[in-house]
Each structure stands twice: as C-alpha cells, then as structure tokens.
Motif scaffolding. Structure first.
Motif, PDB file in Angstrom:
ATOM      1  N   ASP A 108       0.856  -1.194   0.000  1.00 50.69           N
ATOM      2  CA  ASP A 108       0.000   0.000   0.000  1.00 50.69           C
ATOM      3  C   ASP A 108       0.887   1.238   0.000  1.00 50.69           C
ATOM      4  O   ASP A 108       1.547   1.538   1.007  1.00 50.69           O
ATOM      5  CB  ASP A 108      -0.899  -0.030   1.248  1.00 50.69           C
ATOM      6  CG  ASP A 108      -1.820   1.183   1.332  1.00 50.69           C
ATOM      7  OD1 ASP A 108      -1.746   2.061   0.448  1.00 50.69           O
ATOM      8  OD2 ASP A 108      -2.608   1.244   2.295  1.00 50.69           O
ATOM      9  N   ARG A 120       2.866   0.320   3.393  1.00 45.25           N
ATOM     10  CA  ARG A 120       2.528  -0.850   4.222  1.00 45.25           C
ATOM     11  C   ARG A 120       2.521  -2.125   3.398  1.00 45.25           C
ATOM     12  O   ARG A 120       1.864  -2.190   2.362  1.00 45.25           O
ATOM     13  CB  ARG A 120       1.117  -0.685   4.815  1.00 45.25           C
ATOM     14  CG  ARG A 120       1.023   0.291   5.942  1.00 45.25           C
ATOM     15  CD  ARG A 120      -0.315   0.148   6.633  1.00 45.25           C
ATOM     16  NE  ARG A 120      -1.417   0.127   5.664  1.00 45.25           N
ATOM     17  CZ  ARG A 120      -2.668  -0.220   5.964  1.00 45.25           C
ATOM     18  NH1 ARG A 120      -2.974  -0.589   7.192  1.00 45.25           N
ATOM     19  NH2 ARG A 120      -3.610  -0.191   5.052  1.00 45.25           N
ATOM     20  N   ILE A 151       9.475   0.260   5.557  1.00 39.52           N
ATOM     21  CA  ILE A 151       8.037   0.072   5.325  1.00 39.52           C
ATOM     22  C   ILE A 151       7.445  -0.599   6.553  1.00 39.52           C
ATOM     23  O   ILE A 151       8.174  -1.148   7.377  1.00 39.52           O
ATOM     24  CB  ILE A 151       7.763  -0.795   4.066  1.00 39.52           C
ATOM     25  CG1 ILE A 151       8.375  -2.196   4.235  1.00 39.52           C
ATOM     26  CG2 ILE A 151       8.310  -0.115   2.816  1.00 39.52           C
ATOM     27  CD1 ILE A 151       7.982  -3.171   3.126  1.00 39.52           C
ATOM     28  N   LEU A 152       6.121  -0.527   6.686  1.00 34.00           N
ATOM     29  CA  LEU A 152       5.455  -1.240   7.778  1.00 34.00           C
ATOM     30  C   LEU A 152       5.235  -2.676   7.343  1.00 34.00           C
ATOM     31  O   LEU A 152       4.630  -2.925   6.308  1.00 34.00           O
ATOM     32  CB  LEU A 152       4.103  -0.596   8.091  1.00 34.00           C
ATOM     33  CG  LEU A 152       4.104   0.615   9.002  1.00 34.00           C
ATOM     34  CD1 LEU A 152       2.670   1.097   9.190  1.00 34.00           C
ATOM     35  CD2 LEU A 152       4.740   0.277  10.344  1.00 34.00           C
ATOM     36  N   ARG A 153       5.734  -3.607   8.142  1.00 31.47           N
ATOM     37  CA  ARG A 153       5.621  -5.022   7.784  1.00 31.47           C
ATOM     38  C   ARG A 153       4.575  -5.724   8.620  1.00 31.47           C
ATOM     39  O   ARG A 153       4.346  -5.361   9.767  1.00 31.47           O
ATOM     40  CB  ARG A 153       6.944  -5.749   8.053  1.00 31.47           C
ATOM     41  CG  ARG A 153       8.121  -5.176   7.324  1.00 31.47           C
ATOM     42  CD  ARG A 153       9.374  -5.877   7.793  1.00 31.47           C
ATOM     43  NE  ARG A 153      10.545  -5.408   7.065  1.00 31.47           N
ATOM     44  CZ  ARG A 153      11.575  -6.176   6.747  1.00 31.47           C
ATOM     45  NH1 ARG A 153      11.581  -7.443   7.082  1.00 31.47           N
ATOM     46  NH2 ARG A 153      12.597  -5.685   6.093  1.00 31.47           N
ATOM     47  N   PRO A 164      -5.517  -5.401   7.315  1.00 31.25           N
ATOM     48  CA  PRO A 164      -5.501  -4.245   6.426  1.00 31.25           C
ATOM     49  C   PRO A 164      -5.888  -4.594   4.996  1.00 31.25           C
ATOM     50  O   PRO A 164      -6.360  -3.769   4.255  1.00 31.25           O
ATOM     51  CB  PRO A 164      -4.053  -3.771   6.494  1.00 31.25           C
ATOM     52  CG  PRO A 164      -3.260  -4.964   6.916  1.00 31.25           C
ATOM     53  CD  PRO A 164      -4.177  -5.864   7.673  1.00 31.25           C
TER      54      PRO A 164
END
Ligand code: TXA
Ligand code: MG
Length: 336
Positions: free
Chosen positions: A187, A194, A213-215, A229
């Motif tokens: 995303d 994300r 990045i968010l993992r 998500p």
C-alpha cells in the motif's frame, strides 16, 4: 460451459491464440493465463458483468478485491490516481514484475473490483503471454489467481483445469510459471508504505528503494491479534485438499505418528538424507528461497493428486527471503 485450452509459446506467444483469447475477453468471458508468479483468471476490469463472473467461477467472497493488470505505466491512470514518489521509484525498479501497488482508486472503476473501497491494486506483469493478452484486449484485466477461492494457486494449466474446468471459457497454456508464489502487495497510499501481502519481492528489496516500510509479522495469524488491512488476507487460504501441518523440527516424529494411524503422508523436508518409509512420499525441497517458491505450490498440487491424507511441511527459516513461503504455509495450515 466448455473450457477451451490453447497452447502458446511462453516467450513468443502466437498472435492467433492471443487474438482468440482477447476476443473471449471482449465478449465478457474469462481467460486464464500465465504470469511470472502464478496463473491469473482475467476479465475486463472496467466491466461489472465480466468481473462478476470471476467471483462466480472462483466462489470468491465479494469482500475480497482484485488486482488490476495493465500493460504499461501510462495505463495506470485508467484505474488509479495519486501516483506518488514511492510509486515512481518502485515502478522504475520492479515493473514489469511481481510487485502490486495499492493506489487511490479512480472514479469509474467498478465497486466489484475494489470491494467498494477507496483504493485499487495495480501491477504490470512481466510474462510475455500476460503482456500480449492485455495489449490485445485493449483494456486493463482484473485477475486473481486462477483457482477456486481459498485453494492453492495454480502454477500450470493442469492446476487451473483441476479447479475451474467447465467454469471458465479459456486457458492459455504457456507452461509452468517461473515464480511460483504470488506478487507482493504494498500500500503506497500510506506513509510509510505498508506491506499487505508478502510475495516474490522481499521487504528488504523494497526497503532498499524507498526506505523503511510497515511489515506484517508473516506468521499467518493476523486477523487474530492485529487488524486485517487487506480484505483478502483471510487467515485460512492457499489450502491443499489434504490437511497440512507445519513443524519447526525435522517433522520425523509427526510423520511417523501419522503413519502409525494408517494415514498416507506427504513430507516436505529440506533433508536429502530422509529415507523412504512405506506410506510416506518424501519431497526434498530446495534450500534456496526462490527455487523453493517455484516448487511449493506444484508439490502441494502433486501430493493432492497422489491422494495423500496429510502433508507435513518443515517451516523454512525465519528470514526476510522466506517471508512469502512462511506466510503461505502458515495460512494453508491454519486449523479449520
Ligand atoms: O501474483 C499475483 O498477484 C497473482 C497474479 C495472477 O497476478 N494474483 C493474485 O490475486 O494473487 P489474488 O486475487 O489471488 O490476490 C489479490 C490480493 C488479495 O490478498 C487482496 O486482498 C489484495 O490483493 N488486494 C486487492 N486489491 C486490494 C486493495 N484495493 N487493497 C488492499 N488489498 C488488495
Ligand atoms: Mg489467490
């Protein structure tokens, strides 16, 4: 309906075959085709009726949005807006290829494609057959993996046929796919970006281009303790017919225990010295993550076709390069 199978050369697909497949798509039909990851089931992404057939053929829940496949970067605007710096850099590095970017959805993209949400997932596939088909069709293709919903994705035409024979119009058979696992879904409307689904492009490769990045944790247990998500990331997914169990040890004691109860067992191990036991099909898997990815689904399909009752898989190491394989094994083995 009769499912027609057309053989195509994987590197230089024959024009005639591609033209026939494109005609099926223009008539609102469904065509399965190879990508560099797994086989996709394509329909005109801008046509509600065509896309709704994908959901019917797969038995796919309507809340699970689809990836839209476009031919080139200039076509992204047909379905998405909000192209940004992350997208520019990632597309430059990974497209065409197995990275899917979640962007803002453009007005006019049917709700059924995005599950009614404000974003749309887009990728440019690298496989010559996929590229030729999208170009010949002349519109973006919504294409999930070409399997019945929640089952193992197909990496060759026979797998597609096993799940969808009589439910789709055509299969373009371009041989086995090289990648073997699905694309990475990221995303890029969020900052930092994300990771929504681990895939053939590892988080480390993405971070080398756009920074942290968010993992997700990749344990396959999101949706229990953390928000979900990506609407399509059901905890139970990618499942073979046989019950799959994962182990962090060698798996030998579990395999022996299952055998004692009379079950036929398939065993995905890394140890080439595991010896033959009656009732057990031993599959020695590669220790290289890319080679493992290429083979995983094919081996699960083969064990199902061989009629085993259980599959025991040794978990690969907890490392970046193995995230996608661990994710799929985790979801495939979630208790019913
Ligand atoms: O490699 C692949 O990605 C293959 C080939 C055919 O391209 N396609 C594929 O599609 O795996 P599918 O439908 O099996 O998986 C699509 C994933 C799902 O997890 C879905 O939730 C997510 O992408 N997705 C699609 N649109 C999204 C959106 N707007 N926001 C978040 N996630 C989305
Ligand atoms: Mg799928």
């Amino acid at each position: 309906m009769r499912t027609e199978i057309l053989r195509v050369h994987p590197d230089c697909p024959e024009r005639e075959a591609i033209a026939q497949a494109a005609a099926v798509l223009r008539a609102r039909g469904l065509v399965a085709f190879p990508t560099e990851t797994v086989y996709g089931l394509g329909a005109n992404a801008l046509d509600v009726e065509a896309v709704s057939r994908i959901f019917a053929a797969k038995g796919r829940p309507i809340h699970n949005p689809l990836i839209v496949h476009v031919h080139r970067k200039d076509d992204v605007h047909l379905v998405a807006t909000g192209w940004n710096e992350y997208a520019t850099r990632l597309a430059e590095r990974f497209w065409p290829g197995p990275l899917t970017l979640v962007l803002s959805r453009r007005n006019g993209v049917p709700d059924i494609v995005t599950a009614g949400g404000p974003t749309v997932a887009v990728r440019i596939p690298a496989h010559p057959v996929a590229r030729a088909l999208i170009e010949a069709a002349g519109f973006p293709l919504a294409a999930p993996s070409a399997n019945l919903s929640s089952m193992v994705s197909p990496t060759c035409a026979e797998h597609v046929l096993r799940g969808l024979d009589g439910r789709i119009d055509m299969i373009l058979d371009g041989g086995p796919t090289a990648g073997g696992l699905e694309s990475t879904v990221l995303d890029v409307t969020a900052s930092p970006a994300r990771l929504l689904r681990p895939g053939l492009v590892s988080p480390g490769e993405i971070e080398a281009v756009i920074g942290p990045i968010l993992r997700l944790d990749g344990s396959g247990e999101d949706g229990v303790s953390s928000p979900r998500p990506s609407p399509g990331m059901m905890s139970r997914h990618y499942t073979p017919r046989a019950v799959l169990e994962c182990t962090i040890d060698s798996g030998r004691s579990l395999v022996e225990e299952l055998c004692r109860t009379g079950l036929r067992v398939g065993w995905l191990t890394f140890d080439p010295d595991e010896h033959f036991t009656p009732g057990v099909t031993v599959v020695v898997m590669p220790r290289d993550p890319a080679e493992y990815a290429t083979r995983l689904y094919a081996e699960l399909h083969a064990l199902d076709a061989a009629g085993v009752d259980r599959i025991v898989a040794v978990f690969p190491p907890d490392e970046d390069q193995w995230l996608a394989a661990r994710d799929r094994l985790g979801r495939a083995s979630t208790p019913r």
